[in-house]
Design a protein around this motif. Structure first.
Motif, mmCIF file in Angstrom:
data_model
loop_
_atom_site.group_PDB
_atom_site.id
_atom_site.type_symbol
_atom_site.label_atom_id
_atom_site.label_comp_id
_atom_site.label_asym_id
_atom_site.label_seq_id
_atom_site.Cartn_x
_atom_site.Cartn_y
_atom_site.Cartn_z
ATOM 1 N N VAL A 274 0.862 -1.179 0.000
ATOM 2 C CA VAL A 274 0.000 0.000 0.000
ATOM 3 C C VAL A 274 0.901 1.234 0.000
ATOM 4 N N SER A 275 0.319 2.409 0.060
ATOM 5 C CA SER A 275 1.135 3.622 0.145
ATOM 6 C C SER A 275 0.438 4.672 1.001
ATOM 7 N N VAL A 276 1.257 5.573 1.551
ATOM 8 C CA VAL A 276 0.743 6.727 2.300
ATOM 9 C C VAL A 276 1.461 7.966 1.774
ATOM 10 N N PRO A 277 0.813 9.122 1.821
ATOM 11 C CA PRO A 277 1.451 10.338 1.289
ATOM 12 C C PRO A 277 2.573 10.838 2.199
ATOM 13 N N VAL A 335 -3.978 -3.609 -3.556
ATOM 14 C CA VAL A 335 -4.595 -3.254 -2.271
ATOM 15 C C VAL A 335 -4.874 -1.755 -2.215
ATOM 16 N N GLN A 336 -4.045 -0.958 -2.880
ATOM 17 C CA GLN A 336 -4.221 0.493 -2.881
ATOM 18 C C GLN A 336 -5.117 0.948 -4.018
ATOM 19 N N SER A 337 -4.949 0.372 -5.207
ATOM 20 C CA SER A 337 -5.619 0.899 -6.398
ATOM 21 C C SER A 337 -6.908 0.175 -6.758
ATOM 22 N N ARG A 338 -7.111 -1.052 -6.237
ATOM 23 C CA ARG A 338 -8.286 -1.834 -6.610
ATOM 24 C C ARG A 338 -9.127 -2.301 -5.425
ATOM 25 N N GLU A 339 -8.610 -2.128 -4.232
ATOM 26 C CA GLU A 339 -9.340 -2.528 -3.032
ATOM 27 C C GLU A 339 -9.526 -1.299 -2.126
ATOM 28 N N TYR A 340 -10.362 -1.454 -1.126
ATOM 29 C CA TYR A 340 -10.601 -0.381 -0.156
ATOM 30 C C TYR A 340 -10.973 0.921 -0.855
ATOM 31 N N LEU A 341 -12.013 0.805 -1.689
ATOM 32 C CA LEU A 341 -12.516 1.941 -2.452
ATOM 33 C C LEU A 341 -13.963 2.218 -2.046
ATOM 34 N N TYR A 342 -14.319 3.493 -2.017
ATOM 35 C CA TYR A 342 -15.674 3.898 -1.630
ATOM 36 C C TYR A 342 -16.392 4.388 -2.883
ATOM 37 N N PHE A 343 -17.438 3.650 -3.289
ATOM 38 C CA PHE A 343 -18.117 3.922 -4.553
ATOM 39 C C PHE A 343 -19.416 4.702 -4.352
ATOM 40 N N ASN A 344 -19.798 5.442 -5.365
ATOM 41 C CA ASN A 344 -21.124 6.020 -5.446
ATOM 42 C C ASN A 344 -22.154 4.892 -5.428
ATOM 43 N N GLN A 345 -23.342 5.164 -4.892
ATOM 44 C CA GLN A 345 -24.318 4.096 -4.726
ATOM 45 C C GLN A 345 -24.852 3.552 -6.043
ATOM 46 N N GLN A 346 -24.638 4.235 -7.156
ATOM 47 C CA GLN A 346 -25.060 3.692 -8.438
ATOM 48 C C GLN A 346 -23.970 2.877 -9.122
ATOM 49 N N MET A 347 -22.861 2.682 -8.429
ATOM 50 C CA MET A 347 -21.801 1.819 -8.944
ATOM 51 C C MET A 347 -21.950 0.436 -8.321
ATOM 52 N N GLY A 348 -21.909 -0.598 -9.142
ATOM 53 C CA GLY A 348 -22.068 -1.954 -8.639
ATOM 54 C C GLY A 348 -21.407 -2.975 -9.535
ATOM 55 N N GLN A 359 -10.224 6.252 -2.801
ATOM 56 C CA GLN A 359 -9.334 5.480 -1.943
ATOM 57 C C GLN A 359 -9.565 5.885 -0.491
ATOM 58 N N ILE A 360 -9.843 4.902 0.349
ATOM 59 C CA ILE A 360 -10.184 5.177 1.745
ATOM 60 C C ILE A 360 -8.893 5.319 2.550
ATOM 61 N N GLN A 361 -8.720 6.439 3.183
ATOM 62 C CA GLN A 361 -7.544 6.677 4.022
ATOM 63 C C GLN A 361 -8.001 7.008 5.451
ATOM 64 N N GLU A 362 -8.363 8.274 5.705
ATOM 65 C CA GLU A 362 -8.838 8.642 7.036
ATOM 66 C C GLU A 362 -10.226 8.057 7.283
#
Length: 533
Positions: A274-277, A335-348, A359-362
């Motif tokens: 993963v990565s952090v800024p 894990v960073q680019s394809r997982e732990y992502l927060y989608f709009n509710q019309q994305m499925g 990308q979910i961080q905080e």
């Protein structure tokens, strides 16, 4: 080589009205066995059913696997004392051969814990070893034995004496460190911090209970309120290590963190990365830790060295750290680019792309009721004792916790003396005697306000997303209230006791003597059921 299917091809049948009901029709019809439901295609002139495929037998192309080469040599252990470690990221050809082996066989499908049978534990996933529930409600620090555990693979066993950490990429002077080097206080001042770590899947079961979501093995696990814990970590600031390597060069803005775990995504193999800024690192908010609650890191928590990223989701706090690489942009590792992502509710399932997710961080502000539990019967005398936790990521902290016993209409603030101490990177545990006069089913709701006046949306629908991450809505539980201050309740409970009738469970039927026919007649005489014309 194309990826083999794990099950038979889809079956499309034209809709015809059935003559007989299927034996399990009532369960399917009511959504109690939704994994058996066909998709209904109404897009054309005729209606078609697309049935779930039947499970195909597991297959293995031994000839193709042998043709790839000797696995014991291809994936040999590179470092003595590093059991369970295979370096993938430096060897694209090794990753390609592993992919060939994986696609030359099929595997049993991942268990469906959303629409399929629920396991007896919470949950059991093959290859995962973690504990979601904990009972440290009266403690600000979670004991190591109760701290939640989340792995993405097996548990590597690394000999501390043979451990080394590489720091390379866009730094002026790349270096390799031993644990002895890292623990040298004359070079690296040590730091201790109390940190709350929260998995982005905390309270996922509430989203699943409303709508099903991503069907990957890990994201759809029905976790509840326990995937969070607080511990005191000791180590050094990653910023100090970057400085020891001469600092960043070539406009590097992110630090890529490599864990020993072998991570598989879509039958492609790699290490957990993963990565952090850099902005997070230069604020001294990223620790390289070797101690947890005054003890060496437990093996399951990343011994001998792990990352602790303050205020971020647990997925960024890499365990079994072995490499740090300075890069220009966020990591392209899955894990960073394809997982732990927060989608709009019309994305499925049928239209999502990784780039459409945030990308979910905080972690946002959240809270949970840990006692009582959902559907529990509570006997009380006008107040219900509730306990739980509240947390906000990114260096914010809970300022106020409120509870409601009527579904969110009237709110009671938890008294300040009933909240644990404030901390920039920690939760606050709380308890309250919640006023309640009601007899029967009630809905208790908990919400938190942080120091930036962020609060929680009141309904889980507002938090729902296809990846089933970050259930930040107000926490709701239904309990059955038995108010022993009510005269009728006192009388009825006395009858249960007099006749030795068990009180639990709520849904069990037992005849309870007490009200006679004469009592009913007397009442009807005083309060007639009929009216005069």
């Amino acid at each position: 080589m194309t990826t083999p299917l794990r099950s038979t091809m889809e079956t499309r049948t034209k809709y015809t009205k059935p003559i007989n009901n299927r034996p399990d029709e009532w369960k399917v019809e009511q959504g109690l066995a939704a994994y058996k439901l066909p998709i209904i295609d109404q897009s054309g002139k005729s209606v078609f059913f697309v049935a779930p495929p039947a499970e195909a037998p597991v297959t293995k192309n031994e000839k193709a696997i042998r043709a790839v080469g000797d696995r014991s040599k291809l994936f040999a252990r590179e470092k003595p004392g590093w059991t369970g470690y295979v370096e993938w990221e430096d060897y694209p050809e090794k990753k390609a051969k592993a992919h060939e082996i994986l696609i030359s066989q099929t595997f049993a499908p991942c268990p469906d814990f959303q629409w399929g049978p629920i396991p007896p534990t919470n949950p059991v996933l093959p290859g995962d070893d973690f504990k979601s529930w904990h009972t440290a409600l009266d403690k600000s620090i979670t004991p190591n034995s109760l701290h939640f555990v989340r792995n993405h693979g097996g548990i590597p066993l690394i000999d501390e004496r043979k451990f080394e950490l590489k720091l390379d990429g866009f730094v002026k002077s790349p270096k390799t460190y031993t644990m002895k080097d890292l623990m040298d206080e004359s070079v690296f001042p040590q730091m201790e911090r109390t940190i709350t770590m929260q998995c982005s899947g905390t309270r996922r079961i509430e989203q699943i209970s409303m709508y099903a979501g991503q069907g990957d093995e890990v994201p759809q696990a029905p976790w509840a309120e326990g995937a969070i814990g607080t511990a005191r970590y000791k180590g050094i600031s990653l910023k100090r290590l970057i400085k020891d390597c001469g600092g960043l060069i070539n406009n590097a803005k992110h630090l890529e963190l490599y864990g020993v775990e072998t991570y598989v995504k879509d039958l492609n193999v790699g290490n957990y990365v993963v990565s952090v800024p850099w902005s997070k690192v230069k604020s001294n908010e990223v620790i390289l830790a070797w101690e947890m609650n005054g003890e060496p890191l437990p093996k399951i928590h990343g011994f001998p060295l792990r990352v602790i990223v303050m205020g971020y989701i647990g997925a960024r706090s890499v365990k079994w750290l072995y490499r740090i690489k300075a890069i220009k942009s966020p990591s392209m590792a899955p894990v960073q680019s394809r997982e732990y992502l927060y989608f709009n509710q019309q994305m499925g399932k049928y239209n999502q792309r990784p780039m459409d997710g945030i990308q979910i961080q905080e972690m946002p502000v959240s809270s949970a009721i840990m006692s009582p539990w959902q559907n529990q019967v509570i006997m009380h005398s006008g107040k219900i004792r509730c306990k739980g936790w509240a947390y906000s990521g990114g260096g914010r902290w809970p300022e106020r916790v409120e509870l409601s016993a009527d579904g969110g209409f009237n709110w009671y603030a938890v008294p300040e003396e009933k909240l644990s101490k404030k901390g920039k990177w920690t939760w606050r545990t709380w308890d309250i005697d919640l006023p309640c006069d009601v007899e029967g089913w009630i809905e208790i709701v908990c919400r938190c306000w942080d120091n930036s006046l962020n609060t929680q949306p009141l309904n889980v629908r507002a938090a729902w997303n296809w990846g089933l991450h970050v259930t930040s809505s107000a926490h709701r539980i239904k309990i059955y209230s038995v108010n022993k201050t009510h005269k009728l309740t006192q009388q009825k409970l006395a009858q249960f006791k007099e006749h030795g009738i068990p009180l639990a469970p709520l849904t069990r039927y037992d005849p309870v003597p007490g009200v006679t026919d004469q009592d009913i007649e007397k009442y009807q005489e005083a309060h007639p059921r009929d009216v005069d014309e």
